[in-house]
Motif scaffolding. Sequence first.
Motif, mmCIF file in Angstrom:
data_model
loop_
_atom_site.group_PDB
_atom_site.id
_atom_site.type_symbol
_atom_site.label_atom_id
_atom_site.label_comp_id
_atom_site.label_asym_id
_atom_site.label_seq_id
_atom_site.Cartn_x
_atom_site.Cartn_y
_atom_site.Cartn_z
ATOM 1 N N ALA A 2 -21.097 -6.673 -4.818
ATOM 2 C CA ALA A 2 -21.677 -7.106 -6.086
ATOM 3 C C ALA A 2 -20.888 -8.311 -6.585
ATOM 4 C CB ALA A 2 -21.651 -5.993 -7.121
ATOM 5 N N VAL A 3 -21.594 -9.263 -7.163
ATOM 6 C CA VAL A 3 -20.984 -10.467 -7.720
ATOM 7 C C VAL A 3 -21.369 -10.557 -9.186
ATOM 8 C CG1 VAL A 3 -20.769 -12.974 -7.553
ATOM 9 C CG2 VAL A 3 -21.125 -11.613 -5.481
ATOM 10 N N TYR A 4 -20.409 -10.774 -10.056
ATOM 11 C CA TYR A 4 -20.644 -10.770 -11.493
ATOM 12 C C TYR A 4 -20.457 -12.169 -12.078
ATOM 13 C CZ TYR A 4 -19.496 -5.972 -10.227
ATOM 14 O OH TYR A 4 -19.450 -4.761 -9.600
ATOM 15 N N GLY A 5 -21.129 -12.405 -13.214
ATOM 16 C CA GLY A 5 -20.960 -13.662 -13.933
ATOM 17 C C GLY A 5 -21.835 -14.786 -13.430
ATOM 18 N N THR A 6 -22.937 -14.478 -12.744
ATOM 19 C CA THR A 6 -23.856 -15.512 -12.266
ATOM 20 C C THR A 6 -25.278 -14.966 -12.284
ATOM 21 O OG1 THR A 6 -24.424 -16.977 -10.410
ATOM 22 C CG2 THR A 6 -23.554 -14.802 -9.866
ATOM 23 N N LEU A 7 -26.235 -15.866 -12.422
ATOM 24 C CA LEU A 7 -27.652 -15.508 -12.353
ATOM 25 C C LEU A 7 -28.340 -16.185 -11.177
ATOM 26 C CD1 LEU A 7 -28.637 -15.682 -16.138
ATOM 27 C CD2 LEU A 7 -28.420 -13.638 -14.739
ATOM 28 N N ASN A 8 -27.570 -16.820 -10.326
ATOM 29 C CA ASN A 8 -28.135 -17.571 -9.210
ATOM 30 C C ASN A 8 -27.914 -16.804 -7.910
ATOM 31 O OD1 ASN A 8 -29.152 -19.463 -7.468
ATOM 32 N ND2 ASN A 8 -27.445 -20.897 -7.681
ATOM 33 N N ALA A 9 -28.977 -16.193 -7.400
ATOM 34 C CA ALA A 9 -28.892 -15.452 -6.146
ATOM 35 C C ALA A 9 -29.579 -16.187 -5.006
ATOM 36 C CB ALA A 9 -29.515 -14.072 -6.316
ATOM 37 N N GLU A 10 -29.946 -17.441 -5.240
ATOM 38 C CA GLU A 10 -30.647 -18.214 -4.215
ATOM 39 C C GLU A 10 -29.637 -18.862 -3.267
ATOM 40 O OE1 GLU A 10 -34.018 -18.056 -4.128
ATOM 41 O OE2 GLU A 10 -33.709 -16.645 -5.773
ATOM 42 N N GLY A 11 -30.116 -19.181 -2.067
ATOM 43 C CA GLY A 11 -29.298 -19.914 -1.103
ATOM 44 C C GLY A 11 -28.158 -19.119 -0.513
ATOM 45 N N ALA A 12 -28.389 -17.840 -0.210
ATOM 46 C CA ALA A 12 -27.344 -17.025 0.410
ATOM 47 C C ALA A 12 -26.999 -17.571 1.790
ATOM 48 C CB ALA A 12 -27.803 -15.580 0.522
ATOM 49 N N PRO A 13 -25.733 -17.550 2.200
ATOM 50 C CA PRO A 13 -25.354 -18.037 3.532
ATOM 51 C C PRO A 13 -26.031 -17.233 4.630
ATOM 52 C CG PRO A 13 -23.425 -17.714 2.123
ATOM 53 C CD PRO A 13 -24.585 -17.091 1.422
ATOM 54 N N PRO A 14 -26.129 -17.772 5.838
ATOM 55 C CA PRO A 14 -26.725 -17.035 6.956
ATOM 56 C C PRO A 14 -26.002 -15.710 7.179
ATOM 57 C CG PRO A 14 -26.433 -19.345 7.537
ATOM 58 C CD PRO A 14 -25.745 -19.150 6.231
ATOM 59 N N GLY A 15 -26.788 -14.665 7.434
ATOM 60 C CA GLY A 15 -26.213 -13.346 7.655
ATOM 61 C C GLY A 15 -26.133 -12.479 6.420
ATOM 62 N N TYR A 16 -26.500 -13.028 5.257
ATOM 63 C CA TYR A 16 -26.415 -12.284 4.005
ATOM 64 C C TYR A 16 -27.789 -12.161 3.344
ATOM 65 C CZ TYR A 16 -21.334 -12.915 4.196
ATOM 66 O OH TYR A 16 -20.009 -12.892 4.583
ATOM 67 N N GLN B 53 -16.687 -6.868 5.457
ATOM 68 C CA GLN B 53 -16.106 -6.878 4.117
ATOM 69 C C GLN B 53 -14.981 -7.900 4.018
ATOM 70 O OE1 GLN B 53 -15.279 -3.034 2.337
ATOM 71 N NE2 GLN B 53 -13.346 -3.799 1.498
ATOM 72 N N LYS B 54 -14.135 -7.957 5.035
ATOM 73 C CA LYS B 54 -13.031 -8.913 5.003
ATOM 74 C C LYS B 54 -13.554 -10.348 5.061
ATOM 75 C CE LYS B 54 -8.500 -9.868 6.976
ATOM 76 N NZ LYS B 54 -7.449 -9.438 7.939
ATOM 77 N N THR B 55 -14.594 -10.573 5.855
ATOM 78 C CA THR B 55 -15.191 -11.910 5.923
ATOM 79 C C THR B 55 -15.773 -12.316 4.570
ATOM 80 O OG1 THR B 55 -15.762 -11.576 8.251
ATOM 81 C CG2 THR B 55 -16.902 -13.343 7.087
ATOM 82 N N PHE B 56 -16.461 -11.386 3.918
ATOM 83 C CA PHE B 56 -17.042 -11.675 2.611
ATOM 84 C C PHE B 56 -15.962 -11.971 1.584
ATOM 85 C CE2 PHE B 56 -18.444 -10.231 -1.584
ATOM 86 C CZ PHE B 56 -19.605 -10.973 -1.742
ATOM 87 N N GLU B 57 -14.896 -11.210 1.598
ATOM 88 C CA GLU B 57 -13.822 -11.427 0.634
ATOM 89 C C GLU B 57 -13.164 -12.783 0.836
ATOM 90 O OE1 GLU B 57 -11.413 -8.016 1.263
ATOM 91 O OE2 GLU B 57 -12.719 -6.675 0.097
ATOM 92 N N THR B 58 -12.999 -13.171 2.089
ATOM 93 C CA THR B 58 -12.445 -14.507 2.369
ATOM 94 C C THR B 58 -13.359 -15.601 1.836
ATOM 95 O OG1 THR B 58 -11.364 -13.668 4.366
ATOM 96 C CG2 THR B 58 -11.664 -16.055 4.188
ATOM 97 N N LEU B 59 -14.664 -15.396 1.985
ATOM 98 C CA LEU B 59 -15.636 -16.367 1.495
ATOM 99 C C LEU B 59 -15.619 -16.444 -0.028
ATOM 100 C CD1 LEU B 59 -18.131 -18.237 2.001
ATOM 101 C CD2 LEU B 59 -19.525 -16.167 1.887
ATOM 102 N N MET B 60 -15.531 -15.303 -0.710
ATOM 103 C CA MET B 60 -15.644 -15.264 -2.161
ATOM 104 C C MET B 60 -14.375 -15.668 -2.880
ATOM 105 S SD MET B 60 -18.708 -14.575 -2.803
ATOM 106 C CE MET B 60 -18.498 -14.367 -4.565
#
Length: 577
Positions: free
Chosen positions: A187-201, A267-274
């Motif tokens: 979950a990601v908080y503080g945004t309303l933009n869910a468009e343009g997710a990276p490949p694989g997500y 999960q680790k890949t996502f955390e590195t990205l975020m």
Amino acid sequence: MASKAASTVSKYGKLWGRGYESFPPKLRRILSVSGKGDHATTYLQGLVTSDLFSEPKAPREEDSESLRALEGLVSSSSSSLNVDGGSGGLEEPMEQEVPVQFTSKMRSTCFLDHRGRILTDALLWKRSLDGEPVNTANNDNAATTTEYLIDVPGDAADALLAHLKQHKLRRSKVTLKDRSDEFSIHAVYGTLNAEGAPPGYLAAMDPRHPSLGMRVLSVGPQAVSKDEGATKEETGRGDFAEDEVGNDRQSSSPSQPQTRPERELRQKTFETLMNNHFPPAPGTYRVLRTLSGIAEGSELATRTALECNLEFLNAISFSKGCYLGQELTARSQFTGVVRKRIVPVMVVGTEMEVLRPWVMASVIQEMGLEGGLDKILGDFGAGEDGEKGKTKLELGGYVPPPLPKISSAGAGGIVAIMMGSVPTTASSTTAESETSNPQGGENVEEDEEQDLEAKQRQEELQKVRLAGERLQKEIAELAEPGASIVDKHDGKTIGKIVAPPAPGTTVLLAQMRLDRLGLLGDKEKWSRTNRILIGDSTKEFRYLPYLPLWWPEIDPETGKEKVVEEEEDGEEELDDL
């Protein structure tokens, strides 16, 4: 717990502070239903309360005037306690609205048993395994393999999987899987933009209400780093399955290195990205959904859908065909009266000052809307010239509901105030004084006086913090699921606790009698001077219920959403004349 709202503003209110969170399997799991053509859709259509053959509705929006008034009430509560809540007042300009997209690729839903009682709620993702886009609810064709990913609370996942298997006929051309160890949930908080997710997500705003954040699934091979192939033995974490899943799975012996689960790598890949954009905020979702008044999973079990407000969260379709458990749900909607609902309740000590939103609600319930507004505007809104009706709250055309209507961010700010976790205005004033007069000089005595005042306020704030911590501990020990809430005035049970307080707060979820909240009928009223007992305790508390921002106006005769009758056309009125 973060208490400040993000700067992003829309018709869904202010958002929670920026951050992200990853869910282990004990909190959220992923179940899969897949099949060629429309087999998966047809199979689930008979088991869920939402209509998979139509586009989901967007969550209900608030008009700008209402949002300004609501934010103003919360802000005025901060100023009344002489603290800086950090949420801005009515004079704060509304930022440009951010459009929010809702599509059938993700929707809220619910599974019922044969009696019509809730098994669990869920978030339902839809995707094509053949790379075909999923744009509409009924675009399945015979050549396409469609998969539904069911994002379900961890405490209800096993029961749901058994339920799905039980209702899968031998000739059903669908495949059921538990893919919790393959995919990761975030979950990601503080945004309303869910468009343009990276490949694989897969990414989408929470379909129940955008204030709950953006939901993200890591499902594709592109979302796993190639250099994340470490084994459990190399990480030194020990038995991962035992730590996070609760002895659900057998593990290899310590002498045999085992590849880390794919979910953990994702999960680790996502955390590195975020980490380059959002700070980690573990535990936020639990606090956020409690402040938003949303129960999940086993908290809903055996209750009816309307008692749990699922129709307000777009999880129920009253126009679709037959599905398991439909009879009770339809009868409750079209013929019955909803007498109790799950609401967020803030529990405080009887000696604590009642904040302005609840004072206003109590006055309106006691004196009626017209008399209550006159009283409120006279007490709170007199201008410098004393003229009645020149309100500082600038209510305009906004009509306050019978109970305060508060966003999750607003509720978080109020909790921070009451628990003493925000700085006093005197502290900031002293800091400004030191900056403007670094060399002292003529104002030495004034500075000493301000320092003394600041010290006294810091001591008062420390007392508030200690009292808040004691209150939190007391409520956490008493407020177990199933515990009764008893009105000390007449000894009657007015509610049952559904979920304990969110960490760092005294806000819990309770199934309350609507008449005792002043929302059903006109015999009972909610009073700001109430006193309650929780469970078997003899200590008295005060309860401050509030309505989440996503609640519609409640009909006092039925306990359901009030239906606004459409006005007759002007031509018809002229014909009558």
